[in-house]
Design a protein around this motif. Sequence first.
Motif, PDB file in Angstrom:
ATOM      1  N   ALA A  81       0.845  -1.195   0.000  1.00  0.00           N
ATOM      2  CA  ALA A  81       0.000   0.000   0.000  1.00  0.00           C
ATOM      3  C   ALA A  81       0.884   1.250   0.000  1.00  0.00           C
ATOM      4  O   ALA A  81       1.982   1.211   0.544  1.00  0.00           O
ATOM      5  N   PRO A  82       0.430   2.352  -0.570  1.00  0.00           N
ATOM      6  CA  PRO A  82      -0.911   2.567  -1.125  1.00  0.00           C
ATOM      7  C   PRO A  82      -1.108   2.027  -2.540  1.00  0.00           C
ATOM      8  O   PRO A  82      -2.197   2.184  -3.076  1.00  0.00           O
ATOM      9  N   ASP A  83      -0.109   1.400  -3.148  1.00  0.00           N
ATOM     10  CA  ASP A  83      -0.343   0.847  -4.474  1.00  0.00           C
ATOM     11  C   ASP A  83      -1.233  -0.381  -4.356  1.00  0.00           C
ATOM     12  O   ASP A  83      -1.257  -1.047  -3.325  1.00  0.00           O
ATOM     13  N   GLU A  84      -1.947  -0.675  -5.435  1.00  0.00           N
ATOM     14  CA  GLU A  84      -2.886  -1.795  -5.400  1.00  0.00           C
ATOM     15  C   GLU A  84      -2.682  -2.688  -6.598  1.00  0.00           C
ATOM     16  O   GLU A  84      -2.460  -2.216  -7.698  1.00  0.00           O
ATOM     17  N   GLY A  85      -2.790  -3.988  -6.382  1.00  0.00           N
ATOM     18  CA  GLY A  85      -2.663  -4.956  -7.459  1.00  0.00           C
ATOM     19  C   GLY A  85      -1.841  -6.125  -6.978  1.00  0.00           C
ATOM     20  O   GLY A  85      -1.230  -6.073  -5.909  1.00  0.00           O
ATOM     21  N   SER A  86      -1.875  -7.218  -7.738  1.00  0.00           N
ATOM     22  CA  SER A  86      -1.064  -8.350  -7.317  1.00  0.00           C
ATOM     23  C   SER A  86      -0.630  -9.155  -8.527  1.00  0.00           C
ATOM     24  O   SER A  86      -1.233  -9.090  -9.594  1.00  0.00           O
ATOM     25  N   THR A  87       0.436  -9.896  -8.324  1.00  0.00           N
ATOM     26  CA  THR A  87       0.963 -10.758  -9.367  1.00  0.00           C
ATOM     27  C   THR A  87       0.941 -12.182  -8.831  1.00  0.00           C
ATOM     28  O   THR A  87       0.923 -12.411  -7.619  1.00  0.00           O
ATOM     29  N   LYS A  88       0.924 -13.137  -9.758  1.00  0.00           N
ATOM     30  CA  LYS A  88       0.741 -14.535  -9.372  1.00  0.00           C
ATOM     31  C   LYS A  88       1.985 -15.087  -8.656  1.00  0.00           C
ATOM     32  O   LYS A  88       3.110 -14.772  -9.041  1.00  0.00           O
ATOM     33  N   THR A  89       1.759 -15.916  -7.640  1.00  0.00           N
ATOM     34  CA  THR A  89       2.895 -16.558  -6.968  1.00  0.00           C
ATOM     35  C   THR A  89       2.859 -18.052  -7.251  1.00  0.00           C
ATOM     36  O   THR A  89       1.818 -18.600  -7.588  1.00  0.00           O
ATOM     37  N   PHE A  90       4.004 -18.691  -7.114  1.00  0.00           N
ATOM     38  CA  PHE A  90       4.094 -20.139  -7.331  1.00  0.00           C
ATOM     39  C   PHE A  90       4.726 -20.782  -6.106  1.00  0.00           C
ATOM     40  O   PHE A  90       5.635 -20.209  -5.504  1.00  0.00           O
TER      41      PHE A  90
ATOM     42  N   GLY B 445      -6.466  12.426   4.114  1.00  0.00           N
ATOM     43  CA  GLY B 445      -5.839  13.166   5.207  1.00  0.00           C
ATOM     44  C   GLY B 445      -4.326  13.243   5.061  1.00  0.00           C
ATOM     45  O   GLY B 445      -3.591  12.910   5.976  1.00  0.00           O
ATOM     46  N   LEU B 446      -3.853  13.652   3.890  1.00  0.00           N
ATOM     47  CA  LEU B 446      -2.404  13.723   3.669  1.00  0.00           C
ATOM     48  C   LEU B 446      -1.866  15.067   4.152  1.00  0.00           C
ATOM     49  O   LEU B 446      -2.541  16.087   4.031  1.00  0.00           O
ATOM     50  N   PHE B 447      -0.644  15.044   4.667  1.00  0.00           N
ATOM     51  CA  PHE B 447      -0.061  16.280   5.183  1.00  0.00           C
ATOM     52  C   PHE B 447       1.297  16.606   4.588  1.00  0.00           C
ATOM     53  O   PHE B 447       1.763  17.719   4.686  1.00  0.00           O
ATOM     54  N   THR B 448       1.963  15.616   4.046  1.00  0.00           N
ATOM     55  CA  THR B 448       3.324  15.893   3.596  1.00  0.00           C
ATOM     56  C   THR B 448       3.467  15.586   2.116  1.00  0.00           C
ATOM     57  O   THR B 448       2.674  14.841   1.537  1.00  0.00           O
ATOM     58  N   LEU B 449       4.506  16.173   1.534  1.00  0.00           N
ATOM     59  CA  LEU B 449       4.800  15.937   0.130  1.00  0.00           C
ATOM     60  C   LEU B 449       4.982  14.444  -0.121  1.00  0.00           C
ATOM     61  O   LEU B 449       4.506  13.902  -1.118  1.00  0.00           O
ATOM     62  N   ASP B 450       5.669  13.776   0.797  1.00  0.00           N
ATOM     63  CA  ASP B 450       5.899  12.343   0.625  1.00  0.00           C
ATOM     64  C   ASP B 450       4.587  11.565   0.577  1.00  0.00           C
ATOM     65  O   ASP B 450       4.426  10.656  -0.232  1.00  0.00           O
ATOM     66  N   ASP B 451       3.657  11.944   1.466  1.00  0.00           N
ATOM     67  CA  ASP B 451       2.341  11.291   1.446  1.00  0.00           C
ATOM     68  C   ASP B 451       1.687  11.462   0.081  1.00  0.00           C
ATOM     69  O   ASP B 451       1.157  10.522  -0.491  1.00  0.00           O
TER      70      ASP B 451
END
Lengths: 109, 820
Positions: A81-90, B445-451
Motif C-alpha cells: 500500500a498505497p499501491d494496489e494490485g497483485s501478481t501470481k505466486t508459485f 488526510g495527507l499532510f506531507t509531500l511524501d504522502d
Amino acid sequence: MSNWLKICALDDIPRLGSRVLRREGAPDIAVFRTAEDTVFALEDRCPHKGGALSQGIVCGNKVACPLHNWNIALETGCAIAPDEGSTKTFPVKVEAGIVLLALEQPAHV
Amino acid sequence: MNKNNKLKLVCVGNGMAGMRALEELLKLAPELYEITVFGAEPHPNYNRILLSPVLAGEQTLPEIVLNDLDWYKNHNITLHLGKKITEIDRVKRVVRADDGSEAPYDRLLLATGSNPILLPIPGMKLPGVLTYRDIADTEGMIAAAAQYKNAVVIGGGLLGLEAANGLKLRGMDVTVIHLAEWLMERQLDRTAAGLLQKSLEAKGLKFRLATQTQELIAGESGRVAAVKFRDGSTVAADLVVVAIGIRPNTELAEKAGLHCNRGVVVSDTMQTYDPRIYAVGECANHRGIAYGLVAPLFDMAKVCANHLAQMGIGRYTGSLTSTKLKVTGIDLFSAGNFQGGDGTEDIVLSDPIRGVYKRLVIKDDRLVGSVLYGDTVDGAWYFKLLRDGRKVADIRDKLMFGESNLGDTGHQGQNRAAAMSDDMEVCGCNGVCKGSIVKAIKEKGLFTLDDVRKHTKASSSCGSCTGLVEQILMFTAGGDYSAAPAVKPMCGCTDRTHAETRAAIRDHELLTIPEVMKFLEWRTPNGCASCRPALNYYLISTWPHRAKDDPQSRFINERAHANIQKDSTYSVIPRMWGGVTTADELRRIADVVDKYRIPTVKVTGGQRIDLLGVKKEDLPAVWRDLDMPSGHAYAKALRTVKTCVGAEWCRFGVQDSTKMGQDLERGLWRMYAPHKVKLAVSGCPRNCAESGIKDVGVIGVDSGWEIYVAGNGGIKTEVAQFLVKVKTAEEVLEYSSAFLQLYREEGWYLERTVHYVHRVGLDYVKQRILDDAAGRKALYERLLYALKDEPDPWAERVAGADRAQFQPLQPAASREGATA
C-alpha cells in the motif's frame, strides 16, 4: 505433490537477487532469494505496467519493480500500500540446496 | 503477549496531536500497549485546520475526519467520547473522568490541546457569542449564518479572518475588529497586511483596526445584539465570534501538580516532569515555546512515539513554522522572523498593480524570514533556505526571483497552483490532475509531500512539478502544512541523513553495507531500493579499491550495464570518444543491428548511437561484436563529453575542442558519481556544444579555456556558472577533475551537480578548487587513484564475468547437475 520441478541450485541465485525461468507460451517466472536464503517465485510481471520484477532490487521480503519502483511483497505477490494490485505466486521450496518449483503444468525446456 | 500483560497507555485528548502520536507508536510497536483514549468532544479525531473550509462551505464535516471509529476498533483502542478527564492520580496512576469512570495507566499521554482566549468584558456569556475552536463552534456559526444577518469577528489573526471569510460566504454582513494596527500582525508586516486587507475588502468584509472592544450588549431577546467599543461607538451584531488567540490547556496537568509554564513543560523527549507522563501538541511547552500549528505537532508525535515504543533515540529540538492563510483566492505565505530588527537587511519587491509583495529578511548572510503576498510559488524554497541556514551571498542577486521549485516543462507553463482548474494536469509524468491531488489530500488526510507522492504519484518521477504540488498541499491541507523536517533522513529505514551517513562511513572506516547498517542502527534488515544504492555508492566512492561493489545494491541498469526499457528489453550505447566515430565502428554497429535483429537505432543527444530493444541474454554477445567500450549511458557516472568540431575544421574555432573533449572523456570515463555527469567542450564562444547546460562545460577562447560548472539541461534548465579561466589543456583536466571529485566526495546520492552547488554555494567550490592549489591537486590525485584499474564493465562481461544474470534458468540441466 508430484510436479515439483528442480530448477537450479540455491547458490545459482545471488542473495538479494533473482533468476528468470523462461516458459514457452506462458509468462516468465522470477525466482528470488532473500538475505535469509528464503526463496520465492512470482510471475515476472509487475501488476502496474508489466515490468520484469526479476530485475528489481530485493529488500527484506519485497522487491522494487525496476520500472516505477512499486514494491511487491514476495510472499503474496501483492503491491505494498498505497499501491494496489497483485501478481501470481508459485509454490517453491529448497531441499538439500536445490530449488524446487511447482507449476500447474510442467515447464517446457 | 497476553493482553493483560501489556503496558497500559492512556491518552487524554482525542485530537490531531494525540492520535498522530498513537499512529506513530502503532507503526513502531503495535503490540506493546493496551491503549485507552479519552476525548471531550463527541467526535472521532478530525482535522481541525480544515474547519475553515467547512465553515466556508468548501468541505463537509465527514470529509475532515482523520480517524474514523473503525480505526480505533481495528487497533483495539478503547475510546471514550464525550468524557472529560478531571483528575490524574499520579500516586495510584489512574485518571478519572467527569462521569466517574477511571482508567489505570503505566504511561500517560497528555494531548489536551488549547483553549480559546476569552475577552475579560461583560457579555461574553450571551447567546450568540462563540469562540472558534471545534466542530460545535463551527456548527454554531453555520446555524447562526442561516438565521441572522450581522456578524462581528473579534480578532484579525489567521483564525479570525478565516472565520470572517466563511461567514461572509454564508451570506452574513461581517465586520472584523482588530486591536493591532494591521491584520495578522504576528505573521505579516504592515505592507503585506495592507494588501491583504484590500483584497478582503473587495470580497465584502469590513474592518475596524486599532479598536478595543468594551462590551457585548444584549438585545430584547437576550441574545447578543451589538458590540460596543472603547470610543463609545457600536456595531450591530447577531453573532459575535471571538478569535483572539489560544492558550495551552493545562488545567488538568496543573491540578495534578505537573510543572506548567504557558503549557505543560516537556523535555526533548516530550516527557513532563513526571517521566511516566508525556505531553504533545498545543498543550505542551517545549524550550519555552507552545506551538499552535500542525507541523511541529507531528514532529513531536514522532519523537514521543519513539520513546513510548522504548526505542529511546529520538529528540525533538523545536520547529520552524510557516503560515498560509486558507482563504480561497488569496495567496499569502510567511515564515521565520519577517519583522526584521537589529542586524537584519531587507530585500523587498513591491508591485501593487499586480498585487504582489515579497519581503526577504536576511541576517548574517542567511535568510531568516520571508513574507510573500500574491505570489507564493517560492514559499517552499525560501522555507527550505531558512531551515537549512544556507549562506546566500552567492545567490543574493537572484534570491528575490526565486528558484521557483519548478521545472520548465510538464505542467503547461503554470506556476501558480491556485490559478489552475481541477482538470489541469499538474504532473506530466504520471498524468495527475490538480483535482485528483486535492481529492487525495482531503480524503486520505495527507499532510506531507511524501504522502502525496505515495498516494497520487504526482511529483514522484522527475520532480518537475514539486513546487506546484507543495502549493496545492499548502492550500488544501492548510496553512501549517507539515514541511519536511529540517534534517531529512535518507529514507524510511533510518533517521540518519545523507551527510551523517557519509561522515560515518569516512570516519569509522565502514567498508560494507551490513557494517554501515549495523553501525548506524538501520531499522530494516537490508534497507530499501532507495538507501542501498546510495550506501553502495558512498562506500565505493569513499574507499576505492577497498570497499567491494555490491551489484545487488545497484539499480538494474548498473547491474546489467544497459538501460532497461518499458518492455524489459535493454538499450546499448557504446562509447564514441568526443562524439567521433569511424567507418569500422559504424560497420560493426550495422552488423550487430542485423545479427541481433535490433529493432531501433537512434542517434542520442550526447553524440552517440543508441541500439534499442536488445534482449538481456544477447547483451554480452552484442558487446563482444561491437568491440567498443561501455558508454555508461545507463549509470550514475560520466556519460558523454559532447564536443563541437573546433579549430581543426571550423573557420571560427579557436581551440581544438574535439581533442579536448576526447582527453576529458578518456580521463574521466568509468567514473561513478552521485548522479549522471555530462560534459561538453566548445571551440569558441559560439558554444555549439552547449557547454552552458552541462555539469562541466568548457569553452575555448583565443587565450585559453573557460570552465563552467553545475549547469543542467533536463527537468529544470540551469545555466552553468563560471568557475575559472585556464590556459592549458592539462589545467582543464585538473580543474574539471578536481571539481568532479569534490562532488563525488560530498554530493548526496541522486543529487546533480546543480543541486550540490546550490547547497554548498559556488563560493565554497571556488575556495576548494581555486584558492587551495594543494587541495585541488589532492582532489585530482584521489580521482586518478579511484579510476586506476577500474575495468570496462562490458569487456569484463565479454570475458566471462557475471554470466548467470544474462542466462535464463535451464531446469533440465540443473536437475542433472543436482542429481549428479
